[in-house]
Design a protein around this motif. Structure first.
Motif, PDB file in Angstrom:
ATOM      1  N   MET A  36      30.874  18.083  47.572  1.00 44.89           N
ATOM      2  CA  MET A  36      32.265  18.033  47.135  1.00 44.89           C
ATOM      3  C   MET A  36      33.222  18.001  48.324  1.00 44.89           C
ATOM      4  O   MET A  36      34.253  17.341  48.286  1.00 44.89           O
ATOM      5  N   LEU A  37      32.873  18.718  49.376  1.00 40.79           N
ATOM      6  CA  LEU A  37      33.712  18.685  50.577  1.00 40.79           C
ATOM      7  C   LEU A  37      33.728  17.288  51.186  1.00 40.79           C
ATOM      8  O   LEU A  37      34.782  16.776  51.570  1.00 40.79           O
ATOM      9  N   LYS A  38      32.572  16.682  51.276  1.00 38.76           N
ATOM     10  CA  LYS A  38      32.505  15.327  51.830  1.00 38.76           C
ATOM     11  C   LYS A  38      33.262  14.336  50.960  1.00 38.76           C
ATOM     12  O   LYS A  38      33.960  13.455  51.457  1.00 38.76           O
ATOM     13  N   ALA A  39      33.117  14.515  49.635  1.00 35.74           N
ATOM     14  CA  ALA A  39      33.815  13.612  48.719  1.00 35.74           C
ATOM     15  C   ALA A  39      35.325  13.739  48.850  1.00 35.74           C
ATOM     16  O   ALA A  39      36.062  12.767  48.649  1.00 35.74           O
ATOM     17  N   ALA A  40      35.767  14.948  49.211  1.00 34.98           N
ATOM     18  CA  ALA A  40      37.202  15.182  49.393  1.00 34.98           C
ATOM     19  C   ALA A  40      37.683  14.745  50.768  1.00 34.98           C
ATOM     20  O   ALA A  40      38.870  14.838  51.069  1.00 34.98           O
ATOM     21  N   GLY A  41      36.754  14.291  51.612  1.00 31.91           N
ATOM     22  CA  GLY A  41      37.129  13.796  52.931  1.00 31.91           C
ATOM     23  C   GLY A  41      37.159  14.852  54.012  1.00 31.91           C
ATOM     24  O   GLY A  41      37.645  14.588  55.122  1.00 31.91           O
ATOM     25  N   ALA A  42      36.631  16.068  53.728  1.00 33.00           N
ATOM     26  CA  ALA A  42      36.613  17.111  54.754  1.00 33.00           C
ATOM     27  C   ALA A  42      35.616  16.738  55.841  1.00 33.00           C
ATOM     28  O   ALA A  42      34.505  16.275  55.561  1.00 33.00           O
ATOM     29  N   GLY A  43      36.016  16.942  57.102  1.00 33.25           N
ATOM     30  CA  GLY A  43      35.127  16.594  58.200  1.00 33.25           C
ATOM     31  C   GLY A  43      35.607  17.168  59.508  1.00 33.25           C
ATOM     32  O   GLY A  43      36.294  18.197  59.535  1.00 33.25           O
ATOM     33  N   ALA A  44      35.263  16.509  60.593  1.00 31.76           N
ATOM     34  CA  ALA A  44      35.589  17.009  61.930  1.00 31.76           C
ATOM     35  C   ALA A  44      37.089  17.238  62.085  1.00 31.76           C
ATOM     36  O   ALA A  44      37.903  16.406  61.677  1.00 31.76           O
ATOM     37  N   GLY A  45      37.430  18.402  62.653  1.00 30.89           N
ATOM     38  CA  GLY A  45      38.820  18.755  62.867  1.00 30.89           C
ATOM     39  C   GLY A  45      39.461  19.492  61.708  1.00 30.89           C
ATOM     40  O   GLY A  45      40.565  20.030  61.848  1.00 30.89           O
ATOM     41  N   ASP A  46      38.770  19.537  60.562  1.00 36.64           N
ATOM     42  CA  ASP A  46      39.298  20.232  59.390  1.00 36.64           C
ATOM     43  C   ASP A  46      38.776  21.670  59.334  1.00 36.64           C
ATOM     44  O   ASP A  46      37.685  21.975  59.839  1.00 36.64           O
ATOM     45  N   GLU A  47      39.525  22.540  58.696  1.00 35.71           N
ATOM     46  CA  GLU A  47      39.117  23.925  58.479  1.00 35.71           C
ATOM     47  C   GLU A  47      39.003  24.199  56.985  1.00 35.71           C
ATOM     48  O   GLU A  47      39.792  23.694  56.185  1.00 35.71           O
ATOM     49  N   VAL A  48      38.012  25.006  56.633  1.00 36.72           N
ATOM     50  CA  VAL A  48      37.804  25.414  55.240  1.00 36.72           C
ATOM     51  C   VAL A  48      37.690  26.928  55.212  1.00 36.72           C
ATOM     52  O   VAL A  48      36.858  27.510  55.915  1.00 36.72           O
ATOM     53  N   ILE A  49      38.520  27.583  54.413  1.00 39.51           N
ATOM     54  CA  ILE A  49      38.526  29.043  54.334  1.00 39.51           C
ATOM     55  C   ILE A  49      37.431  29.506  53.386  1.00 39.51           C
ATOM     56  O   ILE A  49      37.324  29.031  52.247  1.00 39.51           O
ATOM     57  N   VAL A  50      36.621  30.460  53.861  1.00 43.21           N
ATOM     58  CA  VAL A  50      35.480  30.969  53.094  1.00 43.21           C
ATOM     59  C   VAL A  50      35.394  32.489  53.275  1.00 43.21           C
ATOM     60  O   VAL A  50      35.954  33.047  54.215  1.00 43.21           O
ATOM     61  N   PRO A  51      34.667  33.174  52.390  1.00 42.34           N
ATOM     62  CA  PRO A  51      34.444  34.609  52.589  1.00 42.34           C
ATOM     63  C   PRO A  51      33.331  34.848  53.605  1.00 42.34           C
ATOM     64  O   PRO A  51      32.433  34.015  53.767  1.00 42.34           O
ATOM     65  N   ALA A  52      33.391  35.987  54.275  1.00 40.86           N
ATOM     66  CA  ALA A  52      32.319  36.382  55.192  1.00 40.86           C
ATOM     67  C   ALA A  52      31.408  37.426  54.571  1.00 40.86           C
ATOM     68  O   ALA A  52      30.373  37.768  55.144  1.00 40.86           O
ATOM     69  N   PHE A  53      31.776  37.931  53.407  1.00 43.86           N
ATOM     70  CA  PHE A  53      30.976  38.962  52.737  1.00 43.86           C
ATOM     71  C   PHE A  53      29.858  38.282  51.955  1.00 43.86           C
ATOM     72  O   PHE A  53      29.983  37.950  50.783  1.00 43.86           O
ATOM     73  N   GLY A  54      28.734  38.038  52.646  1.00 44.20           N
ATOM     74  CA  GLY A  54      27.606  37.342  52.034  1.00 44.20           C
ATOM     75  C   GLY A  54      27.810  35.838  52.007  1.00 44.20           C
ATOM     76  O   GLY A  54      28.743  35.298  52.592  1.00 44.20           O
ATOM     77  N   ASN A  55      26.888  35.152  51.318  1.00 47.10           N
ATOM     78  CA  ASN A  55      27.004  33.713  51.083  1.00 47.10           C
ATOM     79  C   ASN A  55      27.056  32.883  52.362  1.00 47.10           C
ATOM     80  O   ASN A  55      27.951  32.050  52.547  1.00 47.10           O
ATOM     81  N   VAL A  56      26.076  33.094  53.246  1.00 48.45           N
ATOM     82  CA  VAL A  56      26.030  32.295  54.469  1.00 48.45           C
ATOM     83  C   VAL A  56      25.885  30.815  54.149  1.00 48.45           C
ATOM     84  O   VAL A  56      26.344  29.952  54.906  1.00 48.45           O
ATOM     85  N   GLU A  57      25.291  30.497  52.987  1.00 44.82           N
ATOM     86  CA  GLU A  57      25.095  29.090  52.639  1.00 44.82           C
ATOM     87  C   GLU A  57      26.427  28.368  52.438  1.00 44.82           C
ATOM     88  O   GLU A  57      26.499  27.146  52.603  1.00 44.82           O
ATOM     89  N   VAL A  58      27.484  29.113  52.113  1.00 41.78           N
ATOM     90  CA  VAL A  58      28.800  28.476  51.967  1.00 41.78           C
ATOM     91  C   VAL A  58      29.314  28.026  53.332  1.00 41.78           C
ATOM     92  O   VAL A  58      29.796  26.904  53.493  1.00 41.78           O
ATOM     93  N   THR A 113      35.061  23.154  59.983  1.00 40.49           N
ATOM     94  CA  THR A 113      34.902  24.481  60.577  1.00 40.49           C
ATOM     95  C   THR A 113      35.177  25.559  59.534  1.00 40.49           C
ATOM     96  O   THR A 113      36.263  25.576  58.943  1.00 40.49           O
ATOM     97  N   PRO A 114      34.215  26.479  59.308  1.00 37.88           N
ATOM     98  CA  PRO A 114      34.501  27.577  58.382  1.00 37.88           C
ATOM     99  C   PRO A 114      35.427  28.605  59.023  1.00 37.88           C
ATOM    100  O   PRO A 114      35.235  28.984  60.179  1.00 37.88           O
TER     101      PRO A 114
END
Length: 220
Positions: A1-23, A33-34
């Motif tokens: 879904m990220l790729k389909a939305a055009g996310a790539g080099a130079g972009d940042e995506v906000i994620v949780p750090a509490f578990g879910n390393v796969e995210v 970049t997470p």
């Protein structure tokens, strides 16, 4: 879904750090970049205020992870996304049959009413108790780990849900201040609420925890 939305080099995506390393791994695989934001201490999901504070001109998306059967505050998180033009993606948990959820809630209510010496979870709206997560007060990880060992010695299958936050793992190490994430990683413990548990087994959980809880005092 990220790729389909055009996310790539130079972009940042906000994620949780509490578990879910796969995210975080998925973000990296997409070339972005997470960026880690802190959690709400009641839900263990992303805190909307922390997410908003983490937004930069390079941010393109937020990945929201629902935790332990307690949903994240999606309306507020989507509001953050709308204000900043961000894609908001959700990672849910596997759905359990309604009768199983009802039984888990019954067991959770039993523990809520009888446990002392630990902080029981905030049920909130729609909690399905995929995991029943308590906090052990005291001096963080040493007291929590000692509590867990003692409870296991009495035949209770308890587990540490998140041993190492993602921002402390070598592949994603960041110098970022996430106090609620750190505190949750140090204090949380899951207790069983499986539908197969008998009343006697539930009583054993309560007895084992209550015998120890009074020995630990909150740190000041």
């Amino acid at each position: 879904m990220l790729k389909a939305a055009g996310a790539g080099a130079g972009d940042e995506v906000i994620v949780p750090a509490f578990g879910n390393v796969e995210v975080a791994e998925a973000v990296a695989l997409a070339g972005a970049t997470p960026v880690f934001a802190d959690i709400d201490p009641a839900t263990y999901c992303l805190d909307p205020a922390a997410v908003e504070a983490a937004v930069t001109p390079e941010t393109v998306a937020v990945i929201v992870v629902h935790r332990f059967g307690r949903p994240a505050d999606i309306p507020r998180l989507r509001g953050v996304g709308q204000r900043h033009g961000l894609l908001v993606l959700e990672q849910g948990e596997s759905e359990a049959p309604y009768d199983e959820i009802a039984q888990r809630r019954e067991r959770a209510a039993y523990l809520d009413a009888r446990l002392n010496g630990v902080w029981t979870p905030d049920g909130g709206d729609g909690h399905t108790y995929q995991q029943y997560v308590v906090r052990v007060p005291g001096n963080g990880r040493p007291d929590r780990d000692a509590f867990a060992r003692a409870v296991r010695s009495k035949g209770v299958d308890c587990r540490v849900p998140v041993k190492t936050p993602v921002h402390r793992m070598p592949a994603f190490r960041r110098d970022v201040c996430l106090p609620e994430t750190e505190r949750a990683a140090d204090e949380t413990l899951t207790l069983p609420v499986d539908v197969t548990l008998t009343k006697r087994e539930m009583q054993r959980i309560v007895s084992a925890c209550n015998a120890l809880g009074g020995l630990l005092q909150p740190a000041f």
